[in-house]
Design a protein around this motif. Structure first.
Motif, PDB file in Angstrom:
ATOM      1  N   THR A 172      -1.565  -5.203  -5.519  1.00  0.00           N
ATOM      2  CA  THR A 172      -0.255  -5.300  -6.172  1.00  0.00           C
ATOM      3  C   THR A 172      -0.407  -5.663  -7.640  1.00  0.00           C
ATOM      4  O   THR A 172       0.229  -5.067  -8.521  1.00  0.00           O
ATOM      5  CB  THR A 172       0.625  -6.340  -5.449  1.00  0.00           C
ATOM      6  OG1 THR A 172       0.746  -5.952  -4.077  1.00  0.00           O
ATOM      7  CG2 THR A 172       1.986  -6.458  -6.082  1.00  0.00           C
ATOM      8  N   SER A 190      -1.921  -2.726  -9.636  1.00  0.00           N
ATOM      9  CA  SER A 190      -0.922  -1.656  -9.807  1.00  0.00           C
ATOM     10  C   SER A 190       0.134  -2.065 -10.820  1.00  0.00           C
ATOM     11  O   SER A 190       0.587  -1.249 -11.631  1.00  0.00           O
ATOM     12  CB  SER A 190      -0.256  -1.335  -8.466  1.00  0.00           C
ATOM     13  OG  SER A 190      -1.186  -0.770  -7.587  1.00  0.00           O
ATOM     14  N   ARG A 215      -5.144   2.221 -11.817  1.00  0.00           N
ATOM     15  CA  ARG A 215      -5.118   3.111 -10.647  1.00  0.00           C
ATOM     16  C   ARG A 215      -5.938   2.547  -9.494  1.00  0.00           C
ATOM     17  O   ARG A 215      -5.759   2.952  -8.352  1.00  0.00           O
ATOM     18  CB  ARG A 215      -5.637   4.493 -11.037  1.00  0.00           C
ATOM     19  CG  ARG A 215      -4.630   5.256 -11.902  1.00  0.00           C
ATOM     20  CD  ARG A 215      -5.104   6.638 -12.173  1.00  0.00           C
ATOM     21  NE  ARG A 215      -6.171   6.571 -13.187  1.00  0.00           N
ATOM     22  CZ  ARG A 215      -6.851   7.606 -13.617  1.00  0.00           C
ATOM     23  NH1 ARG A 215      -6.620   8.799 -13.122  1.00  0.00           N
ATOM     24  NH2 ARG A 215      -7.779   7.469 -14.529  1.00  0.00           N
ATOM     25  N   SER A 266      -3.876   1.143  -6.348  1.00  0.00           N
ATOM     26  CA  SER A 266      -3.508   1.981  -5.196  1.00  0.00           C
ATOM     27  C   SER A 266      -4.734   2.290  -4.345  1.00  0.00           C
ATOM     28  O   SER A 266      -4.638   2.389  -3.113  1.00  0.00           O
ATOM     29  CB  SER A 266      -2.829   3.269  -5.649  1.00  0.00           C
ATOM     30  OG  SER A 266      -3.722   4.064  -6.396  1.00  0.00           O
ATOM     31  N   ALA A 290      -5.296  -0.716  -2.214  1.00  0.00           N
ATOM     32  CA  ALA A 290      -4.297  -0.747  -1.146  1.00  0.00           C
ATOM     33  C   ALA A 290      -4.676   0.230  -0.032  1.00  0.00           C
ATOM     34  O   ALA A 290      -4.541  -0.074   1.157  1.00  0.00           O
ATOM     35  CB  ALA A 290      -2.914  -0.407  -1.706  1.00  0.00           C
ATOM     36  N   THR A 291      -5.169   1.393  -0.415  1.00  0.00           N
ATOM     37  CA  THR A 291      -5.609   2.375   0.579  1.00  0.00           C
ATOM     38  C   THR A 291      -6.784   1.843   1.386  1.00  0.00           C
ATOM     39  O   THR A 291      -6.833   1.997   2.612  1.00  0.00           O
ATOM     40  CB  THR A 291      -5.995   3.700  -0.104  1.00  0.00           C
ATOM     41  OG1 THR A 291      -4.860   4.189  -0.817  1.00  0.00           O
ATOM     42  CG2 THR A 291      -6.471   4.729   0.894  1.00  0.00           C
TER      43      THR A 291
END
Length: 137
Positions: A71, A74, A79, A82, A85-86
């Motif tokens: 978070t 981002s 980049r 993300s 997070a993935t």
């Protein structure tokens, strides 16, 4: 040596290897089916149960930090936020899958040990009854 000759030699060696008995048979013996002792099943089931506990406890220790990091990255335009997070979502999915698999192994082996013990008792009882029956005829 030509390719065709090498290929023929390799195929012949593979055929011999697949169609023959290995020189070092180890614990394998012809005509013997797979066998396992109940205490071995119990030990494997117990190890799976302990592994499940450790995975459930330790598998998510970085989940909150990873989510917060994703978070924050981002929010600052990176980049990699993300991507992190993935990674965190994928790890969560794989961890749940692994937990289900380990639980399935543990439960199945516990069931197998209990089921085989019950079968042994029933067989022993039927054999003793059949012995008694011989004396009544």
């Amino acid at each position: 040596m030509a390719f065709e000759d090498e290929w023929a030699a390799a195929k012949g060696a593979a055929a011999m290897r697949l169609n023959g008995v290995p020189a070092d048979q180890g614990r394998w013996s012809p005509g013997v089916d797979l066998s396992v002792k109940q205490d071995h099943l119990g030990a494997i089931g117990h190890a799976a149960y302990e592994l499940h506990g450790r995975l459930a406890r330790d598998g998510n220790h970085a989940r909150m930090d990873s989510a917060e990091g994703a978070t924050a990255l981002s929010a600052h335009g990176f980049r990699t936020g993300s991507a992190l997070a993935t990674v965190q979502e994928t790890w969560g999915f794989q961890l749940r899958t692994l937990l289900h698999a380990v639980a399935h192994i543990s439960n199945h082996l516990d069931y197998s040990v209990a089921s085989h013990a019950k079968d042994d008792v029933e067989i022993a009882a039927s054999l003793s009854v059949s012995k008694i029956s011989e004396y009544f005829t």
